[in-house]
Motif scaffolding. Structure first.
Motif, mmCIF file in Angstrom:
data_model
loop_
_atom_site.group_PDB
_atom_site.id
_atom_site.type_symbol
_atom_site.label_atom_id
_atom_site.label_comp_id
_atom_site.label_asym_id
_atom_site.label_seq_id
_atom_site.Cartn_x
_atom_site.Cartn_y
_atom_site.Cartn_z
ATOM 1 N N ALA A 858 42.839 44.776 38.626
ATOM 2 C CA ALA A 858 41.932 44.826 39.778
ATOM 3 C C ALA A 858 42.650 44.704 41.114
ATOM 4 C CB ALA A 858 40.876 43.728 39.652
ATOM 5 N N PHE A 859 43.839 44.085 41.117
ATOM 6 C CA PHE A 859 44.522 43.834 42.394
ATOM 7 C C PHE A 859 45.932 44.421 42.415
ATOM 8 C CE2 PHE A 859 41.910 40.056 41.231
ATOM 9 C CZ PHE A 859 40.848 40.300 42.089
ATOM 10 N N GLU A 860 46.171 45.468 41.589
ATOM 11 C CA GLU A 860 47.540 45.944 41.456
ATOM 12 C C GLU A 860 48.065 46.631 42.708
ATOM 13 O OE1 GLU A 860 50.514 49.040 39.495
ATOM 14 O OE2 GLU A 860 48.381 49.363 39.192
ATOM 15 N N THR A 861 47.279 47.492 43.319
ATOM 16 C CA THR A 861 47.766 48.271 44.448
ATOM 17 C C THR A 861 47.447 47.591 45.779
ATOM 18 O OG1 THR A 861 45.720 49.536 44.666
ATOM 19 C CG2 THR A 861 47.374 50.380 43.129
ATOM 20 N N ALA A 862 48.173 48.009 46.814
ATOM 21 C CA ALA A 862 47.899 47.473 48.148
ATOM 22 C C ALA A 862 46.483 47.826 48.583
ATOM 23 C CB ALA A 862 48.923 48.019 49.147
ATOM 24 N N GLY A 863 46.026 49.020 48.227
ATOM 25 C CA GLY A 863 44.672 49.425 48.577
ATOM 26 C C GLY A 863 43.628 48.531 47.937
ATOM 27 N N ALA A 864 43.851 48.151 46.680
ATOM 28 C CA ALA A 864 42.914 47.262 45.988
ATOM 29 C C ALA A 864 42.899 45.885 46.641
ATOM 30 C CB ALA A 864 43.295 47.148 44.519
ATOM 31 N N MET A 882 35.799 37.150 42.084
ATOM 32 C CA MET A 882 35.903 37.838 40.803
ATOM 33 C C MET A 882 35.457 36.934 39.656
ATOM 34 S SD MET A 882 36.594 40.867 39.830
ATOM 35 C CE MET A 882 37.599 41.539 41.143
ATOM 36 N N LYS A 883 35.686 35.627 39.795
ATOM 37 C CA LYS A 883 35.265 34.692 38.740
ATOM 38 C C LYS A 883 33.748 34.616 38.659
ATOM 39 C CE LYS A 883 39.421 31.797 38.867
ATOM 40 N NZ LYS A 883 39.969 30.432 39.149
ATOM 41 N N ASP A 884 33.081 34.667 39.816
ATOM 42 C CA ASP A 884 31.613 34.686 39.810
ATOM 43 C C ASP A 884 31.103 35.941 39.121
ATOM 44 O OD1 ASP A 884 31.541 32.296 41.241
ATOM 45 O OD2 ASP A 884 31.564 33.336 43.169
ATOM 46 N N ARG A 885 31.780 37.052 39.344
ATOM 47 C CA ARG A 885 31.367 38.299 38.721
ATOM 48 C C ARG A 885 31.598 38.252 37.201
ATOM 49 N NH1 ARG A 885 32.695 43.396 42.759
ATOM 50 N NH2 ARG A 885 31.054 42.877 44.234
ATOM 51 N N GLU A 886 32.698 37.655 36.789
ATOM 52 C CA GLU A 886 32.950 37.515 35.355
ATOM 53 C C GLU A 886 31.852 36.698 34.692
ATOM 54 O OE1 GLU A 886 36.813 36.045 34.398
ATOM 55 O OE2 GLU A 886 37.836 37.910 34.955
ATOM 56 N N LYS A 887 31.383 35.663 35.380
ATOM 57 C CA LYS A 887 30.312 34.829 34.835
ATOM 58 C C LYS A 887 29.033 35.650 34.648
ATOM 59 C CE LYS A 887 28.108 30.300 35.666
ATOM 60 N NZ LYS A 887 26.693 30.673 35.780
ATOM 61 N N ILE A 888 28.712 36.482 35.646
ATOM 62 C CA ILE A 888 27.527 37.346 35.543
ATOM 63 C C ILE A 888 27.652 38.264 34.333
ATOM 64 C CG2 ILE A 888 26.331 39.287 36.644
ATOM 65 C CD1 ILE A 888 26.934 37.920 39.351
ATOM 66 N N VAL A 889 28.845 38.844 34.156
ATOM 67 C CA VAL A 889 29.057 39.760 33.032
ATOM 68 C C VAL A 889 28.922 39.018 31.703
ATOM 69 C CG1 VAL A 889 30.729 41.258 31.887
ATOM 70 C CG2 VAL A 889 30.523 41.315 34.374
ATOM 71 N N ASN A 890 29.563 37.872 31.604
ATOM 72 C CA ASN A 890 29.548 37.126 30.343
ATOM 73 C C ASN A 890 28.145 36.675 29.957
ATOM 74 O OD1 ASN A 890 32.275 37.184 29.477
ATOM 75 N ND2 ASN A 890 32.813 35.677 31.051
ATOM 76 N N GLU A 891 27.293 36.405 30.948
ATOM 77 C CA GLU A 891 25.948 35.904 30.662
ATOM 78 C C GLU A 891 24.910 37.023 30.536
ATOM 79 O OE1 GLU A 891 25.132 33.142 33.783
ATOM 80 O OE2 GLU A 891 26.494 31.599 32.992
#
Length: 947
Positions: A858-864, A882-891
């Motif tokens: 998700a954060f590999e390039t300078a643009g990202a 991103m952690k908040d988004r992971e929580k949404i996905v997991n739930e």
């Protein structure tokens, strides 16, 4: 097994400071690689990069359109498509289905005249899976291709051609040039995408013959770049690739330049063009030829920048155009220098040709200076580093050198060849290949304006497809092939396991708030010696007078047209001498200053950026040129089906009273009414640090960045800026179909949707998760699987929730074959209607797997990283959002997806916009059940359907 290990130290020794005569000490930049070769001839290149837990894998076959037979053109590109569909051990959907599960970037590929590549970046725990999958393409693929699969993919490729060539202004230019530049028996005589007839005539036997000849290990390079264990990866490569048999020896092709015995002038009346365009093409040399480097410099110098000889004559002095493009295109066997000028509507192309000759004569007398040569080389250095700023970029570059220079280490020689160009070389190639030499001249003019073409031009042969209802063959691509599986020494049907789960590290973000209100956000990163930053000034088009739209856009253009102490040319030269780029552009909500620079030149570049912000030149001549250029762009976009669809959709989404409904360029009428005082008034009132956010990523830390801003703090006065808040548009109560007629369009552009929600809405990211399987997941999505893979109606289709500060649209967009316009729209309607009831636990598992695993890259390039900083600053999110988004996905649950689908995917409450050929397609859309379609442009349309 042959083996070699090399560590390259690239020495970049360009002088990069404006006006300096001494060169800085060489700067070291290491590019390490390991190359080995299997007994079957497969060449393998490894590059280790530990910066992110990802690997880029590319499989590249040394076969492009140049290896095709006459009458079977487009095969190399057709194969690029076919190899993604299925293989014996991955099954139907092949790599695309696996991509979604492993969090890959989306398997992709490209075809050129000389090679076809297959690319993907994945979390490093999926490396063995990728090696297994790539081997399956090479050794366990061809049996899965059936007549129905071939028939369907022909339609997809034909749609790609319609979208990129047949339905675009000037789309046939390359076809006309190459047919006349290269003899009939030359492999560059035809286009990479081929002809519609050749694609239609391709048989299964043709396909198998092509694969057996060219897709063999001794004609392929496998490159792996990123964070992986080289010893383990070698074992996997040997396990999965070793038993694939080598093919027949492949004889290299000999370079063969194009041939122009005499000047040849051709014209074409273009259905979509609104401005006349002249393109002149000269035969040159193949890639890596010593003269190719000098030709690169020559074409850059002649056409790039305020003082470029062509620009001085054609743009400034004679005001024939707003843009001149010249470049040297090199391929494995030949090269061609092309000069293209899209003239203003009332200009004749003979005037353009005369001005070109005048500019050439002037250059022949004056040549290029050492300072200009240094400036161009500085830009080449920065662009070189930018190509290496991702593991995929490094892998692709090493592969290209391996195939075409026979050594990945040619990366070093390539740079030395760039550096070795002299002013004498530039003049020599100008006289040897361009000046007073024969060329191909193509005049593409609007229909009915043949008089604008070059005098004595002959009509070009262009094949125009006819729109015929029901002309395409039917097929069932779901039919499974019956075949005897190719043998293997082990069970390849078992997918390899995941490796160790990568540890995703969220980049450390620093923030600061300066005394004048400027907010600064940064990420320090030392992968390449570059700094990228932008300054986002809130407001943009929202601050335009609704009756005079276009001021924000014109101001953005003018900001790089000189400063109080520098003319446009002097400012451009100062930036270019540093190898930097500074671009200013306006959007609906902001004006952005975007900068890319070598880190060693950051302070000097920042000094120039301060001048741009604080000391505008207000050059009246440049202002008039910018207005002319904008009006020219508006005219061009009037003929682009894509742009028309977007413009009409915005009008319907936002409504007449909302400025968002208007194109940011404005209209011809509004731009003509804008004065320089309008721009000054906008600047004085709205360009303020109080509404500015700066985002910085790269090779410098917070101390350096903040120190560079001290003068800006004291000199840039803060102002109170109030940005108008337009009422959020409401969702329609009932669906309506709107049609915009472009007669004889080869495709219909579809734009369906409604005003949805903001990025900070509680349902926004859950809706993004819900949309992944619908149309946000590429080949994993239902829309793509049904309309492209199932029916062959389109080259691509997607859906998305735009987000933003206000209720931005949910949109489904696609270009579809013209004669299946209704069928495509009806299929989209059916998919939306049935989505809640057909969404499965497997769909949710795929979604979760992709959205969690893809965070590794998700954060590999300078643009990202810049996008991450922009999200933090614009929406007030925490750096670890991103952690908040992971929580949404997991739930997430299937029931929640179904609830969201019911709320946000109702096709009966959407706006349905279609741009296409009304004569053949308008009437049929009544069958959608949304009433009689509304014709947006009220030209008289014959409703007789072609028989």
């Amino acid at each position: 097994m042959l083996k070699r290990f090399t560590s390259l130290v690239l020495l970049v020794i360009l002088a990069t400071s404006c006006g300096k005569q001494t060169e800085p000490a060489p700067q070291e930049f290491n590019v390490e690689f390991e190359k080995f070769k299997l007994d079957n001839g497969l060449e393998v290149v490894f590059h280790i990069d530990r910066s992110d837990p990802v690997v880029a894998v590319s499989l590249t076959a040394h076969v492009g359109s140049a290896r095709e037979k006459e009458g079977r053109t487009g095969f190399a590109h057709l194969f690029e498509h076919l190899l993604f569909l299925e293989s014996e051990n991955l099954g139907k959907g092949g790599l695309d289905k696996m991509t979604a599960r492993i969090g890959g970037s989306g398997a992709n590929g490209s075809t050129s005249r000389d090679r076809t590549n297959y690319l993907q970046t994945v979390p490093n725990d999926a490396l063995e899976k990728m090696i297994w999958a790539e081997a399956d393409k090479l050794g366990w693929f061809i049996n899965t291709v059936t007549d129905p699969v071939l028939a369907k993919e022909k339609q997809v490729v034909k749609n790609e051609k319609r979208q990129g060539v047949d339905n675009q202004p000037y789309g046939h230019t390359s076809y006309v040039i190459d047919k006349n530049l290269y003899p009939n028996d030359h492999p560059y005589n035809w286009q990479v995408i081929g002809s519609l007839d050749d694609l239609q005539n391709a048989t299964l036997a043709d396909v198998k013959e092509f694969f057996t000849r060219w897709y063999v290990p001794n004609n392929v390079t496998l490159t792996i770049a990123g964070d992986f264990d080289a010893k383990q990866a070698k074992e996997w490569v040997e396990k999965y690739f070793n038993e694939i048999a080598a093919g027949e020896p492949i004889k290299p092709l000999t370079p063969r330049p194009g041939k122009v015995a005499e000047i040849k002038k051709l014209y074409h009346e273009d259905n979509f063009a609104r401005l006349p365009e002249l393109t002149m093409t000269w035969p040159t040399v193949e890639q890596f030829h010593p003269d190719s480097y000098s030709l690169d410099v020559l074409t850059d110098y002649l056409s790039s920048g305020k003082n470029a000889p062509l620009n001085v004559l054609l743009i400034d002095n004679k005001q024939l155009t707003s843009n001149v493009r010249m470049y040297n295109r090199t391929s494995e066997l030949a090269g061609q220098a092309q000069l293209a000028v899209r003239a203003y509507a009332d200009k004749d192309l003979d005037e353009v040709a005369a001005a070109i000759e005048e500019a050439f004569a002037k250059f022949e007398l004056e040549g290029i200076s050492d300072k200009d040569l240094s400036r161009i080389k500085a830009g080449q250095e920065t662009r070189f580093y930018n190509t290496l700023s991702s593991v995929l970029g490094k892998g692709v570059q090493l592969t290209e050198y391996n195939i075409f220079a026979h050594d990945p280490g040619f990366i070093n020689q390539d740079i030395q060849n760039m550096l070795g160009v002299t002013t004498e070389d530039v003049m020599r190639v100008f006289k040897q290949y361009i000046y007073k030499k024969n060329y191909i001249a193509t005049s593409f003019v609007p229909k009915g304006n043949v008089i604008a073409a070059l005098e004595d031009s002959e009509k070009a042969e262009v094949v125009e497809e006819q729109i015929v209802q029901g002309a395409e063959e039917s097929f069932d691509a779901s039919i499974q092939a019956e075949y005897e599986k190719a043998p293997s020494t082990f069970d390849r049907s078992v997918e390899p396991p995941n490796g160790k789960t990568p540890e995703v590290t969220i980049p450390a973000v620093w923030e600061d708030s300066l005394a004048n209100g400027l907010q600064v956000y940064g990420i320090e990163n030392h992968e390449v010696p570059l700094v990228q930053f932008n300054m986002v000034i809130d407001g943009g088009q929202l601050l335009d007078d609704p009756g005079k739209v276009g001021v924000a856009n014109l101001l953005a253009q003018l900001m790089t047209k000189g400063t109080k102490t520098k003319t446009t040319a002097e400012l451009e030269d100062a930036i270019d001498q540093l190898g930097a780029s500074v671009n200013v552009y306006a959007t609906t909500e902001s004006t952005t200053i975007a900068v890319n620079t070598l880190s060693r030149n950051y302070d000097e570049v920042m000094t120039l950026v301060k001048e741009i912000i604080l000391e505008p030149r207000w050059d009246s001549v440049e202002f008039e040129l910018a207005k002319q250029s904008t009006i020219s762009r508006i005219r061009q976009l009037e003929a682009s089906p894509n742009s028309v669809a977007q413009n009409e959709f915005n009008k319907l989404i936002y409504g007449e009273g909302n400025i968002r409904s208007q194109n940011i360029l404005g209209s011809i009428k509004s731009v003509e009414a804008i004065s320089l005082d309008d721009l000054k008034n906008y600047y004085d009132k709205y360009i303020s640090p109080s509404v500015t956010r700066m985002h910085v990523v790269g090779d410098l830390g917070k101390v350096n960045i903040i120190a560079s801003l001290q003068n800006l703090i004291t000199d840039w006065e803060s102002k109170d800026v109030s940005i108008p808040a337009y009422d959020a548009p409401s969702r329609p109560d009932t669906a309506k179909v709107y049609f915009y007629d472009i007669p004889n369009a080869k495709q219909s552009m579809l734009q369906f949707g409604y005003p949805a929600m903001t990025s900070n809405s509680p349902d926004y990211y859950p809706a993004v998760v819900m949309n992944y399987i619908l149309g946000g997941g590429g080949f994993a999505s239902r829309l793509t699987q049904e309309l492209r893979e199932g029916k062959g109606y389109t080259y691509g289709i997607r859906s998305s929730f735009a987000g933003g500060k206000v209720a931005a649209p949910f949109t489904i967009s696609s270009g579809v074959r013209s004669n299946v316009t209704y069928e495509s729209a009806q299929l989209v309607k059916d998919i939306l209607t049935n989505y809640p009831s057909t969404y499965t636990p497997q769909d949710l598992e795929t979604t979760k797997s992709f959205m969690i695993k893809s965070n590794a890259r998700a954060f590999e390039t300078a643009g990202a990283k810049l996008t991450m900083l922009e999200n933090i600053s614009e929406f007030g999110w925490d750096p670890d959002y991103m952690k908040d988004r992971e929580k949404i996905v997991n739930e997430m649950t299937v029931e929640r997806i179904q609830e969201l689908s019911g709320n946000y995917l109702d096709p009966n409450k959407m706006i349905w916009v279609v741009v296409g050929d009304a004569k053949t397609q308008l009437q049929g859309l009544e069958k959608l059940g949304f009433g009689k379609p509304i014709l947006i442009n009220q030209e008289k349309v014959s409703m007789d359907v072609d028989k």
